[in-house]
Design an enzyme around this catalytic site. Structure first.
Site, PDB file in Angstrom:
ATOM      1  N   HIS A   1       4.723  72.777  19.856  1.00  0.00           N
ATOM      2  CA  HIS A   1       4.071  74.034  19.476  1.00  0.00           C
ATOM      3  C   HIS A   1       3.975  74.095  17.956  1.00  0.00           C
ATOM      4  O   HIS A   1       4.925  73.753  17.248  1.00  0.00           O
ATOM      5  CB  HIS A   1       4.888  75.217  20.006  1.00  0.00           C
ATOM      6  CG  HIS A   1       4.396  76.553  19.544  1.00  0.00           C
ATOM      7  ND1 HIS A   1       3.146  77.039  19.873  1.00  0.00           N
ATOM      8  CD2 HIS A   1       4.980  77.507  18.779  1.00  0.00           C
ATOM      9  CE1 HIS A   1       2.983  78.233  19.333  1.00  0.00           C
ATOM     10  NE2 HIS A   1       4.082  78.542  18.658  1.00  0.00           N
TER      11      HIS A   1
ATOM     12  N   HIS B   1      -1.557  78.046   9.792  1.00  0.00           N
ATOM     13  CA  HIS B   1      -1.004  79.180  10.529  1.00  0.00           C
ATOM     14  C   HIS B   1      -1.536  80.432   9.845  1.00  0.00           C
ATOM     15  O   HIS B   1      -1.030  80.853   8.813  1.00  0.00           O
ATOM     16  CB  HIS B   1       0.523  79.134  10.492  1.00  0.00           C
ATOM     17  CG  HIS B   1       1.166  79.809  11.653  1.00  0.00           C
ATOM     18  ND1 HIS B   1       2.465  80.238  11.643  1.00  0.00           N
ATOM     19  CD2 HIS B   1       0.689  80.128  12.882  1.00  0.00           C
ATOM     20  CE1 HIS B   1       2.768  80.783  12.804  1.00  0.00           C
ATOM     21  NE2 HIS B   1       1.702  80.733  13.567  1.00  0.00           N
TER      22      HIS B   1
END
Length: 441
Positions: free
Chosen positions: A335, A380
């Site tokens: 992840h 991100h």
């Protein structure tokens, strides 16, 4: 390995210990010529920063990968800025260490020098990787490499605080204070709070003693109460009984030295089989000749992969039916694969993907957004994470996609891109991965 190849490797390692001029390259274009050398004990590489100062050492056991050419972000940026040229690629190599978090980018003056450094370092890395626990415990050079690592003042000895710190930081051992004190005093012959190399080897061997295995041996050895942890041994009869009756152990016989797939599984029933095991695992030659297995030999035997709790013919390769649809399997996934640091800061980095892929991961995640220059980026979003171009990630992970496993890699793309940059993603994947992509029509 042939005798000639061993001689060639030893000659190369000798040359690396003498050292050679290599050029350190930085992403900002800075470069430094330094004489790099391999430590005489083959533990680490370092370089002379000046006549009196040498720089940080890079330990062989911490190196994750040696990569030739310009297949890194640093060399890619230097190539883009035309600081280096495509013709120089045959002179370049990079060293990744500390779980891919740190990098060292180097260039040589000629192809032969690069060849020697890459071959020599890769040989040492492979040698370290293939050593079993039983070999390491008795490898004096490996034990002393830890002394040198913990010896902060380079006195060729290790103090009590240095030793305690070494156990915690390098060997991941945290002993109760009283246990550590007892072991240290037992091996510190002069009582000065300092261990010499010989004393440290003795300290390590005492530390590595397996009291649990000693207690197991006591159950099956005649007159066990009269034998100490240092003297206890199993004879052939006792070992045969233990392996056949207690362990229900089989042995694997390989029909080919080259291919581990060709083997037969046989029960242990004969003294000859047991003697062969003693010859293989008992480090003391005199005990071998007497048909005896010491505690060290017993530990080596049980640590060997053929004696693993899982059947070796199941643990060494897939034994399941691998022809089923993809959704029938549990898949090793990751992840936010691009992150090295926290969820809110740090860099998006291709080497984070390489770390995951080389550890066997088969699903990697890419959070893709529009880049300002018309090229998609991975980051991100809404954090302080610095982006990396999607193309750089695909380009630099391509060589590592199938090194750890032949099974499919799933690129889990969290797509936040516009249609235009989605088309760029498709173009990049086709251009770099080519026939590796499974395109469903």
């Amino acid at each position: 390995m042939s005798l000639k190849k061993i001689e060639d490797l030893n000659r190369i390692l000798t040359e690396l210990k003498i050292g050679s001029i290599l050029i350190k390259r930085k992403r900002n274009g800075e470069k430094y010529s330094r004489r790099f050398y391999l430590d005489e004990h083959e533990d680490f590489i370092s370089y002379y920063q000046s006549e009196k100062i040498f720089a940080q050492s890079h330990y062989i056991r911490e190196i994750d990968e040696i990569r030739t050419g310009f297949h890194t972000l640093t060399f890619g940026e230097l190539l883009k800025q035309q600081i280096v040229h495509s013709d120089d690629e045959k002179l370049a190599f990079s060293i990744f260490y500390n779980n891919y978090r740190d990098e060292l980018h180097l260039m040589t003056n000629d192809e032969q020098t690069r060849y020697k450094w890459v071959l020599g370092l890769q040989y040492l890395i492979d040698l370290h990787t293939t050593k079993g626990q039983g070999h390491i415990i008795h490898d004096t050079n490996w034990i002393l490499s830890h002394l040198r690592f913990g010896d902060k003042d380079k006195s060729n000895t290790i103090t009590k605080p240095e030793c305690q710190q070494l156990l915690a930081d390098s060997l991941n051992i945290e002993l109760p204070e009283d246990v550590f004190e007892k072991l240290f005093q037992e091996t510190d012959k002069n009582g000065e709070g300092i261990l010499t190399p010989d004393e440290f080897i003795n300290f390590f061997h005492v530390l590595a003693r397996r009291i649990d295995l000693y207690e197991i041996m006591q159950k099956y050895v005649k007159n066990a109460n009269e034998q100490t942890i240092e003297t206890i041994c199993m004879n052939i009869n006792e070992l045969l009984y233990f392996l056949r009756t207690v362990q229900n152990q089989n042995i694997i016989t390989y029909t080919s030295k080259q291919f581990n797939e060709d083997f037969t599984v046989q029960p242990i029933t004969m003294y000859k089989q047991v003697q062969e095991l003693i010859n293989k695992f008992e480090p003391n030659i005199e005990l071998q000749e007497k048909g005896l297995l010491s505690l060290d030999g017993f530990r080596n035997l049980l640590l060997f992969e053929d004696f693993s709790l899982m059947k070796p013919w199941c643990s060494r390769r897939p034994y399941h039916d691998m022809t089923r649809p993809l959704n029938d399997y549990y898949i090793n996934a990751s992840h936010n694969t691009y992150l090295f640091d926290s969820q809110v800061s740090g860099d998006s980095n291709p080497e984070a993907y390489n770390r995951a892929l080389r550890s066997g991961c088969r699903v990697v995640e890419m959070d893709c957004y529009d880049g300002d220059d018309g090229q998609p980026i991975v980051t991100h979003k809404f954090t302080f994470v610095k982006p990396c171009s999607f193309e750089s990630i695909i380009r630099y992970i391509e060589p590592n996609l199938f090194k750890a496993s032949p099974y499919p890699v799933i690129l889990s793309i969290e797509n936040h891109c516009s249609i235009i940059q989605q088309k760029e993603i498709a173009r990049i994947l086709k251009q770099i991965l080519g026939s590796k992509i499974d395109i469903i029509k």
